[in-house]
Scaffold this active site. Structure first.
Site, PDB file in Angstrom:
ATOM      1  N   HIS A   1       2.486   5.659 109.126  1.00  0.00           N
ATOM      2  CA  HIS A   1       3.466   6.585 109.916  1.00  0.00           C
ATOM      3  C   HIS A   1       2.703   7.913 110.309  1.00  0.00           C
ATOM      4  O   HIS A   1       2.962   8.948 109.591  1.00  0.00           O
ATOM      5  CB  HIS A   1       4.526   6.728 109.133  1.00  0.00           C
TER       6      HIS A   1
ATOM      7  N   ALA B   1       9.490  11.083 100.286  1.00  0.00           N
ATOM      8  CA  ALA B   1      10.386  10.583  99.334  1.00  0.00           C
ATOM      9  C   ALA B   1      10.068   9.796  98.198  1.00  0.00           C
ATOM     10  O   ALA B   1      10.725   9.306  97.455  1.00  0.00           O
ATOM     11  CB  ALA B   1      11.288   9.589 100.432  1.00  0.00           C
TER      12      ALA B   1
ATOM     13  N   GLY C   1      12.101   7.245 105.198  1.00  0.00           N
ATOM     14  CA  GLY C   1      12.409   5.856 106.019  1.00  0.00           C
ATOM     15  C   GLY C   1      13.346   6.193 107.184  1.00  0.00           C
ATOM     16  O   GLY C   1      13.969   6.754 107.227  1.00  0.00           O
TER      17      GLY C   1
ATOM     18  N   ARG D   1      -9.509  23.072 114.376  1.00  0.00           N
ATOM     19  CA  ARG D   1     -10.564  23.057 113.706  1.00  0.00           C
ATOM     20  C   ARG D   1     -10.668  22.189 112.647  1.00  0.00           C
ATOM     21  O   ARG D   1     -11.897  21.602 112.388  1.00  0.00           O
ATOM     22  CB  ARG D   1     -10.739  24.637 112.927  1.00  0.00           C
TER      23      ARG D   1
ATOM     24  N   ASP E   1       9.616   1.112 109.057  1.00  0.00           N
ATOM     25  CA  ASP E   1       9.835   1.890 107.943  1.00  0.00           C
ATOM     26  C   ASP E   1      11.317   1.963 107.408  1.00  0.00           C
ATOM     27  O   ASP E   1      11.571   2.854 106.857  1.00  0.00           O
ATOM     28  CB  ASP E   1       9.389   3.486 107.977  1.00  0.00           C
TER      29      ASP E   1
ATOM     30  N   ALA F   1       4.158  12.688 106.627  1.00  0.00           N
ATOM     31  CA  ALA F   1       3.382  12.948 105.211  1.00  0.00           C
ATOM     32  C   ALA F   1       1.788  12.987 105.357  1.00  0.00           C
ATOM     33  O   ALA F   1       1.183  12.378 104.551  1.00  0.00           O
ATOM     34  CB  ALA F   1       3.792  11.562 104.464  1.00  0.00           C
TER      35      ALA F   1
END
Length: 406
Positions: free
Chosen positions: A232, A154, A330, A243, A294, A236
């Site tokens: 977090h 965001a 959030g 691998r 968050d 993101a």
């Protein structure tokens, strides 16, 4: 009449009929407080012949260290990333409101913003003790702008930055200064980031990795330079791949320097992280899990449109989206709800759930001498909870600052 004049004239409070979280287990014993700190009762009895001036009947409550939220963007209509002439007023308002959720210390968090916003906001947010006015501020968490455009979430892409001047100068140009900054989230794959990690750590700032497309070796290099946190987890960043597990692989990496713990933030709101993913992380690395809210400005507000930094958000139920998209932005779940959801989803003990919101964030920030434990000499920042982990009362420095209405 003050008890122990030989040591202090301050009154002594004895919390009785409680189970105290100490040394990773709930222990049925009393808790003694004087001058805002937790007392060793043996020394009190035998060295001072002391006694309690006041007793608090906890009615069989759990007493845990006050919760610490190291990633909170605002709440109750206040957005920490909105520049104003009176940012401190908004921080104080939120600090008062989160007492009801057991939070006694927090890191106001700024998302990616233009330099003018940092330059106006940061000088107004100071480290300060908690009290009747609200939870204490442990320092600011700067999440961005040195993050990946691909994993911006965001964060507004037009304000993202890279390290072009060798690192430290870029930090100063963006932020204006690092006074009262506790955490900086950055993407370790950005060119020049490793020297920035080193310099931030040298200045006592915790470096967190997040909003990033880093592979595991880039993340490991950042940890070797001093980074100790993941912002977090799972959100993101590149998804786990067998691998190249990316940043997620730090949870079981053998390249973390001896004696160093990598902590990771977890938004346990039932939306940001599937319970199975939460369980995988917790079982792989239980001692590193740090619950974060968050939380955004819309926490505590009704559904509708609200702001986060430079973006407009839409609240639908417990979901907060960038308006017109399906991008999560959030959370609106308070810390006590996250603690309860984490315990349920992870199937962990009460003690583990409480320590993820208290001991672990204190260890991350290096403040366990004062916060995050109920050890003798620690600050008497306490949360009283029932067996379902609902908050009954919150204390800062041994003084009641919030109590649930009967």
């Amino acid at each position: 009449m003050p008890s122990n004049k030989s040591v202090s004239d301050a009154p002594i409070t004895q919390f009785i009929n409680c189970r105290v979280l100490r040394e990773h287990r709930l222990q049925r014993e009393d808790l003694w407080v004087r001058d805002g700190r937790i007392l060793d009762p043996e020394k009190l009895f035998f060295d001072e012949q002391g006694y309690a001036d006041e007793r608090v009947d906890c009615e069989d409550s759990i007493i845990a260290p006050g919760f610490i939220d190291v990633q909170i963007n605002g709440g109750y209509g206040v957005d920490f990333s909105q520049a104003s002439e009176d940012v401190g007023r908004g921080v104080t308002f939120v600090s008062q409101k989160i007492l009801q959720h057991g939070v006694t210390s927090f890191c106001p968090t700024l998302v990616t913003s233009p330099p003018a916003v940092y330059h106006q906001v940061l000088p107004q947010v100071k480290v300060q003790d908690g009290g009747a006015q609200g939870a204490g501020v442990l320092g600011v968490h700067l999440e961005g702008p040195f993050i990946s455009a691909e994993k911006k979430g965001a964060h507004p892409e037009r304000f993202l930055r890279t390290f072009q001047s060798g690192g430290v100068q870029d930090l100063m140009e963006a932020y204006g200064g690092l006074d009262h900054v506790a955490i900086v989230t950055l993407a370790p794959e950005l060119a020049g980031s490793q020297s920035v990690v080193r310099e931030l750590c040298r200045r006592g700032v915790t470096v967190s990795l997040g909003h990033s497309v880093a592979n595991l070796s880039q993340a490991e290099e950042a940890v070797q330079q001093g980074a100790t946190f993941i912002t977090h987890l799972f959100n993101a960043m590149l998804p786990f791949h067998h691998r190249d597990p990316g940043i997620v692989g730090l949870l079981t990496s053998d390249q973390v320097p001896a004696g160093r713990t990598v902590y990771y933030g977890m938004i346990a709101d039932g939306i940001h992280t599937n319970p199975a993913a939460l369980r995988i992380a917790h079982r792989a690395h239980p001692s590193g899990l740090v619950l974060v809210t968050d939380a955004i400005a819309a926490m505590g507000l009704p559904p509708g449109r609200h702001t986060l930094g430079q973006q407009v958000l839409e609240i639908q139920g417990l979901h907060a989206y960038v308006a017109g998209t399906t991008t999560l932005s959030g959370s609106i779940a308070p810390m006590d709800m996250c603690v309860r959801h984490f315990k349920h989803a992870a199937g962990c003990s009460v003690e583990e759930a409480l320590e993820a919101a208290s001991l672990h964030p204190a260890q991350l920030l290096g403040v366990t001498q004062q916060k995050g434990t109920l050890d003798f000499g620690s600050d008497a920042d306490l949360v009283l909870l029932d067996d379902a982990l609902n908050v009954k009362a919150t204390f800062i420095s041994g003084k009641e600052v919030w109590r649930k209405a009967p």
